[in-house]
Write a protein that holds these residues in place. Structure first.
Motif, PDB file in Angstrom:
ATOM      1  N   PRO A 149       0.833  -1.198   0.000  1.00 45.46           N
ATOM      2  CA  PRO A 149       0.000   0.000   0.000  1.00 45.46           C
ATOM      3  C   PRO A 149       0.870   1.250   0.000  1.00 45.46           C
ATOM      4  O   PRO A 149       1.874   1.330   0.694  1.00 45.46           O
ATOM      5  CB  PRO A 149      -0.809  -0.135   1.301  1.00 45.46           C
ATOM      6  CG  PRO A 149      -0.777  -1.587   1.627  1.00 45.46           C
ATOM      7  CD  PRO A 149       0.543  -2.089   1.128  1.00 45.46           C
ATOM      8  N   ASP A 176      -2.850   4.558  -2.781  1.00 51.26           N
ATOM      9  CA  ASP A 176      -3.875   3.656  -2.239  1.00 51.26           C
ATOM     10  C   ASP A 176      -4.599   4.307  -1.058  1.00 51.26           C
ATOM     11  O   ASP A 176      -5.821   4.204  -0.934  1.00 51.26           O
ATOM     12  CB  ASP A 176      -3.238   2.340  -1.798  1.00 51.26           C
ATOM     13  CG  ASP A 176      -2.629   1.576  -2.967  1.00 51.26           C
ATOM     14  OD1 ASP A 176      -3.230   1.589  -4.052  1.00 51.26           O
ATOM     15  OD2 ASP A 176      -1.557   0.986  -2.794  1.00 51.26           O
ATOM     16  N   ALA A 177      -3.824   4.952  -0.194  1.00 51.57           N
ATOM     17  CA  ALA A 177      -4.432   5.596   0.974  1.00 51.57           C
ATOM     18  C   ALA A 177      -5.361   6.731   0.547  1.00 51.57           C
ATOM     19  O   ALA A 177      -6.438   6.919   1.117  1.00 51.57           O
ATOM     20  CB  ALA A 177      -3.342   6.117   1.905  1.00 51.57           C
ATOM     21  N   THR A 178      -4.946   7.489  -0.476  1.00 46.99           N
ATOM     22  CA  THR A 178      -5.769   8.603  -0.919  1.00 46.99           C
ATOM     23  C   THR A 178      -7.022   8.121  -1.636  1.00 46.99           C
ATOM     24  O   THR A 178      -8.101   8.709  -1.492  1.00 46.99           O
ATOM     25  CB  THR A 178      -4.953   9.520  -1.855  1.00 46.99           C
ATOM     26  OG1 THR A 178      -3.707   9.825  -1.244  1.00 46.99           O
ATOM     27  CG2 THR A 178      -5.693  10.819  -2.112  1.00 46.99           C
TER      28      THR A 178
END
Length: 304
Positions: free
Chosen positions: A18, A22-24
């Motif tokens: 990740p 991916d986090a956004t």
């Protein structure tokens, strides 16, 4: 003798760790932010009524969004202040840059709020966290400026570098919003690339209702078609703001007695004669077509 072993099952592929993207992207689906977004969106709509001031904040007079270029002002000034903080004898210059960055943040915030209030929900989720990060940045630089004025240079520099870290995080989210989610980019069909030169048959003119917009297809794109008496106006149907269907919008007459269409999604208003922007949040002109009706009664169009 060693034998190579395939550790992946058929049809499987290695999974990437990740990362920031991916986090956004997960943030785009953060429905827990929606209650706050609804409250703030209503407040923005009540405060920023359609009109010249709101259009100026969107950047309608400029023909492009005003917020993205304005962000370069505080970001550039604060990054420059951080560089000077690493050099001897630059105390007063660094302090001036921090103060100038805070002044430049004011119009940047106002234009950002105006744009944020007219985005899709997934964009607003990222935008809300982006705004929170930039607000934290402004608070840290305000504290840094106060410490510098009081002669506490060490604390001022430390607060400045803390502000720089949140600035980088906020700027990353702003980049995701602008480039990955295309907030501010024109979403109208690229007519020059999708429609060949010359005249093209659209439909029989007699099948068009008078004063009521309809949609027709031309190759890869959909058209907004409006007949008013003997005149037929044709625009690309996808609104340049966020691709709303213009043929579902309201047809109005503006203060100059020109016929306009109001996008049903966010209220962008375009003059049907030439696609020019009358009111934002759209800033890009809507692609328009020249029209004619043949002797056989066929409506034909060509890009202008």
């Amino acid at each position: 003798m060693h034998r190579r072993v395939n550790i992946f099952r058929r049809g499987s592929r290695p999974q990437a760790a990740p990362g920031f993207a991916d986090a956004t992207e997960a943030l785009e689906q953060a429905t827990g932010l929606d209650r706050t977004i609804r409250v703030l969106s209503r407040a923005v709509r009540r405060t920023l009524r359609p009109g010249p001031a709101k259009d100026a904040l969107h950047g309608v007079p400029l023909g492009q969004p005003a917020h993205p270029p304005l962000t370069d002002v505080p970001v550039g000034l604060w990054v420059s202040a951080a560089v000077l903080d690493l050099m001897p004898g630059t105390r007063r210059a660094a302090q001036a840059l921090v103060a100038a960055g805070l002044a430049g943040a004011i119009p940047t915030v106002l234009t950002g709020i105006a744009d944020w209030g007219s985005l899709h929900r997934e964009q607003q989720r990222v935008g809300l966290v982006h705004a929170a990060g930039m607000a934290t940045t402004s608070m840290l630089y305000s504290a840094s400026l106060l410490a510098r004025y009081q002669g506490r240079d060490g604390a001022g520099r430390a607060l400045g570098f803390a502000g720089l870290s949140t600035l980088v995080a906020g700027a990353y989210l702003g980049g995701h919003l602008a480039f990955r989610q295309a907030a501010g980019a024109s979403h109208a069909d690229q007519v020059a690339h999708l429609v060949p030169l010359g005249w093209h048959d659209v439909c029989a003119a007699e099948e068009l209702p008078d004063g009521w917009p309809v949609t027709r297809r031309l190759g890869y794109i959909r058209l907004f078609v409006l007949r008013t008496g003997e005149d037929v106006h044709v625009l690309a149907d996808r609104c340049s703001h966020l691709a709303g269907p213009l043929h579902q919008g309201r047809v109005i007459t503006d203060d100059e007695a020109d016929v306009c269409v109001v996008c049903p999604w966010h209220g962008s208003t375009f003059r049907v004669a030439d696609g020019s922007v009358v009111h934002g949040p759209a800033t890009a002109r809507q692609p328009a077509f020249e029209t004619r009706v043949t002797e056989e009664g066929m409506l034909q169009v060509r890009p202008t």
